[in-house]
Design a protein around this motif. Structure first.
Motif, mmCIF file in Angstrom:
data_model
loop_
_atom_site.group_PDB
_atom_site.id
_atom_site.type_symbol
_atom_site.label_atom_id
_atom_site.label_comp_id
_atom_site.label_asym_id
_atom_site.label_seq_id
_atom_site.Cartn_x
_atom_site.Cartn_y
_atom_site.Cartn_z
ATOM 1 N N LEU A 142 16.253 -19.260 -10.007
ATOM 2 C CA LEU A 142 15.950 -18.351 -11.111
ATOM 3 C C LEU A 142 16.982 -18.526 -12.220
ATOM 4 C CD1 LEU A 142 14.319 -16.024 -12.351
ATOM 5 C CD2 LEU A 142 15.851 -14.450 -11.136
ATOM 6 N N LEU A 143 16.492 -18.825 -13.420
ATOM 7 C CA LEU A 143 17.351 -18.999 -14.584
ATOM 8 C C LEU A 143 17.032 -17.932 -15.617
ATOM 9 C CD1 LEU A 143 17.023 -22.864 -15.152
ATOM 10 C CD2 LEU A 143 18.640 -21.653 -13.676
ATOM 11 N N GLU A 144 18.069 -17.484 -16.314
ATOM 12 C CA GLU A 144 17.897 -16.550 -17.419
ATOM 13 C C GLU A 144 18.407 -17.221 -18.684
ATOM 14 O OE1 GLU A 144 19.068 -12.574 -16.607
ATOM 15 O OE2 GLU A 144 18.238 -12.627 -14.590
ATOM 16 N N ALA A 145 18.209 -16.583 -19.822
ATOM 17 C CA ALA A 145 18.616 -17.163 -21.104
ATOM 18 C C ALA A 145 20.058 -17.646 -21.030
ATOM 19 C CB ALA A 145 18.440 -16.142 -22.217
ATOM 20 N N GLY A 146 20.270 -18.895 -21.441
ATOM 21 C CA GLY A 146 21.594 -19.500 -21.413
ATOM 22 C C GLY A 146 21.880 -20.303 -20.162
ATOM 23 N N ASP A 147 21.095 -20.108 -19.102
ATOM 24 C CA ASP A 147 21.275 -20.859 -17.855
ATOM 25 C C ASP A 147 20.583 -22.214 -17.963
ATOM 26 O OD1 ASP A 147 22.522 -18.614 -16.792
ATOM 27 O OD2 ASP A 147 20.780 -17.993 -15.605
ATOM 28 N N SER A 148 21.123 -23.188 -17.220
ATOM 29 C CA SER A 148 20.494 -24.506 -17.183
ATOM 30 C C SER A 148 20.433 -25.000 -15.750
ATOM 31 C CB SER A 148 21.267 -25.503 -18.053
ATOM 32 O OG SER A 148 22.580 -25.695 -17.554
ATOM 33 N N CYS A 149 19.592 -25.996 -15.537
ATOM 34 C CA CYS A 149 19.416 -26.587 -14.211
ATOM 35 C C CYS A 149 19.154 -28.073 -14.383
ATOM 36 C CB CYS A 149 18.233 -25.922 -13.497
ATOM 37 S SG CYS A 149 17.895 -26.564 -11.844
ATOM 38 N N TYR A 150 19.908 -28.884 -13.658
ATOM 39 C CA TYR A 150 19.745 -30.338 -13.667
ATOM 40 C C TYR A 150 19.191 -30.747 -12.309
ATOM 41 C CZ TYR A 150 20.945 -35.187 -12.941
ATOM 42 O OH TYR A 150 20.872 -36.511 -12.644
ATOM 43 N N PHE A 151 18.257 -31.705 -12.279
ATOM 44 C CA PHE A 151 17.727 -32.187 -11.008
ATOM 45 C C PHE A 151 17.107 -33.567 -11.168
ATOM 46 C CE2 PHE A 151 14.534 -29.631 -13.091
ATOM 47 C CZ PHE A 151 13.375 -30.366 -12.982
ATOM 48 N N ASP A 152 16.912 -34.204 -10.035
ATOM 49 C CA ASP A 152 16.249 -35.502 -9.953
ATOM 50 C C ASP A 152 14.747 -35.239 -9.997
ATOM 51 O OD1 ASP A 152 15.010 -37.859 -9.109
ATOM 52 O OD2 ASP A 152 16.561 -38.299 -7.628
ATOM 53 N N SER A 153 14.084 -35.700 -11.045
ATOM 54 C CA SER A 153 12.649 -35.426 -11.231
ATOM 55 C C SER A 153 11.754 -36.148 -10.242
ATOM 56 C CB SER A 153 12.216 -35.815 -12.645
ATOM 57 O OG SER A 153 13.016 -35.203 -13.600
ATOM 58 N N SER A 154 12.330 -37.075 -9.461
ATOM 59 C CA SER A 154 11.503 -37.720 -8.441
ATOM 60 C C SER A 154 11.234 -36.758 -7.282
ATOM 61 C CB SER A 154 12.153 -39.009 -7.931
ATOM 62 O OG SER A 154 13.348 -38.722 -7.226
ATOM 63 N N LEU A 155 11.931 -35.613 -7.279
ATOM 64 C CA LEU A 155 11.647 -34.557 -6.306
ATOM 65 C C LEU A 155 10.512 -33.698 -6.862
ATOM 66 C CD1 LEU A 155 15.339 -33.499 -5.588
ATOM 67 C CD2 LEU A 155 13.871 -34.954 -4.159
ATOM 68 N N PRO A 156 9.589 -33.260 -6.015
ATOM 69 C CA PRO A 156 8.484 -32.426 -6.503
ATOM 70 C C PRO A 156 9.033 -31.147 -7.154
ATOM 71 C CG PRO A 156 8.120 -33.104 -4.230
ATOM 72 C CD PRO A 156 9.509 -33.495 -4.577
ATOM 73 N N HIS A 157 8.552 -30.860 -8.372
ATOM 74 C CA HIS A 157 9.077 -29.716 -9.096
ATOM 75 C C HIS A 157 8.023 -29.126 -10.037
ATOM 76 C CE1 HIS A 157 9.617 -33.143 -11.776
ATOM 77 N NE2 HIS A 157 9.566 -32.284 -12.778
ATOM 78 N N ARG A 158 8.316 -27.919 -10.488
ATOM 79 C CA ARG A 158 7.505 -27.259 -11.507
ATOM 80 C C ARG A 158 8.284 -26.056 -12.028
ATOM 81 N NH1 ARG A 158 2.801 -23.621 -8.728
ATOM 82 N NH2 ARG A 158 4.083 -22.629 -7.123
ATOM 83 N N TYR A 159 7.792 -25.474 -13.114
ATOM 84 C CA TYR A 159 8.407 -24.302 -13.734
ATOM 85 C C TYR A 159 7.454 -23.123 -13.623
ATOM 86 C CZ TYR A 159 11.341 -27.900 -15.809
ATOM 87 O OH TYR A 159 12.179 -28.970 -16.006
ATOM 88 N N LEU A 160 8.020 -21.942 -13.375
ATOM 89 C CA LEU A 160 7.228 -20.717 -13.275
ATOM 90 C C LEU A 160 7.906 -19.620 -14.088
ATOM 91 C CD1 LEU A 160 7.550 -21.417 -9.656
ATOM 92 C CD2 LEU A 160 5.232 -20.953 -10.397
ATOM 93 N N ASN A 161 7.111 -18.747 -14.684
ATOM 94 C CA ASN A 161 7.660 -17.604 -15.411
ATOM 95 C C ASN A 161 7.360 -16.338 -14.611
ATOM 96 O OD1 ASN A 161 8.336 -15.487 -17.062
ATOM 97 N ND2 ASN A 161 7.323 -16.295 -18.880
ATOM 98 N N PRO A 162 8.376 -15.786 -13.916
ATOM 99 C CA PRO A 162 8.155 -14.592 -13.112
ATOM 100 C C PRO A 162 8.257 -13.302 -13.916
ATOM 101 C CG PRO A 162 10.429 -15.247 -12.896
ATOM 102 C CD PRO A 162 9.752 -16.265 -13.810
ATOM 103 N N GLY A 163 8.633 -13.412 -15.182
ATOM 104 C CA GLY A 163 8.893 -12.233 -15.992
ATOM 105 C C GLY A 163 7.666 -11.663 -16.676
#
Length: 178
Positions: A142-163
């Motif tokens: 879970l990220l909030e404004a100002g937070d960042s996340c780095y990852f290897d895109s070869s791993l299965p991923h997606r973005y969700l908005n829980p707000g």
């Protein structure tokens, strides 16, 4: 414009409509309609076509002339929106080179993909506004404004908005393979 670009890339690779359609898992009729600008492909269809052509998604929108310095005006940015999930991506970078920068907008309760997916790249996401869950290999961050996340895109991923508010974020990917 997208149809002509897909036709150009398909013919450069010596692919028939049928071969591209089979590789992308869509019908030949759909590819034909897209190439003739008779159908607007979904974001998922564009991803499949780009993958079948072994290209980053946004290269389907790439201008042929690359310059050493490129200015991308706000009103001239390429935009891709998904008819499901509520995500909109706007290309901030010029669409050539080894780095892709996208601005994302995700509606409350929305997602970038129905199922996590992967592509050969590295990715960093920075939340500008709202809240964003970055799901990578089944783990949720879970990220909030100002937070960042780095990852290897070869791993299965997606973005969700829980707000309950829209989420705005920047994605950088290298090499471009989105």
């Amino acid at each position: 414009m997208i149809g002509a670009r897909i036709r150009e890339l398909r013919t450069e690779r010596g692919l028939t409509l049928a071969r591209l359609a089979a590789a992308a898992g869509v019908s030949s009729g759909l590819i034909s309609q897209v190439e003739r600008d008779l159908a607007d492909p979904s974001l998922e269809t564009l991803r499949k076509i780009a993958k079948a052509l072994d290209l980053p998604l946004f290269s389907l929108f790439q201008e042929p002339d690359a310059t050493a310095v490129a200015v991308v005006r706000r009103e001239a940015r390429m935009q891709v929106r998904s008819p499901v999930g509520g995500v909109v991506y706007t290309r901030v970078s010029p669409g050539h080179g080894r780095l892709e920068v996208l601005q994302g907008h995700l509606v409350p309760g929305g997602w970038s993909a129905a199922e996590p997916w992967s592509h050969p790249s590295e990715e960093c996401v920075l939340v500008l506004r709202g809240r964003l869950v970055v799901e990578v290999s089944g783990a949720e961050h879970l990220l909030e404004a100002g937070d960042s996340c780095y990852f290897d895109s070869s791993l299965p991923h997606r973005y969700l908005n829980p707000g309950t508010e829209p989420a705005d974020f920047l994605i950088t990917a290298t090499p471009p393979s989105y």
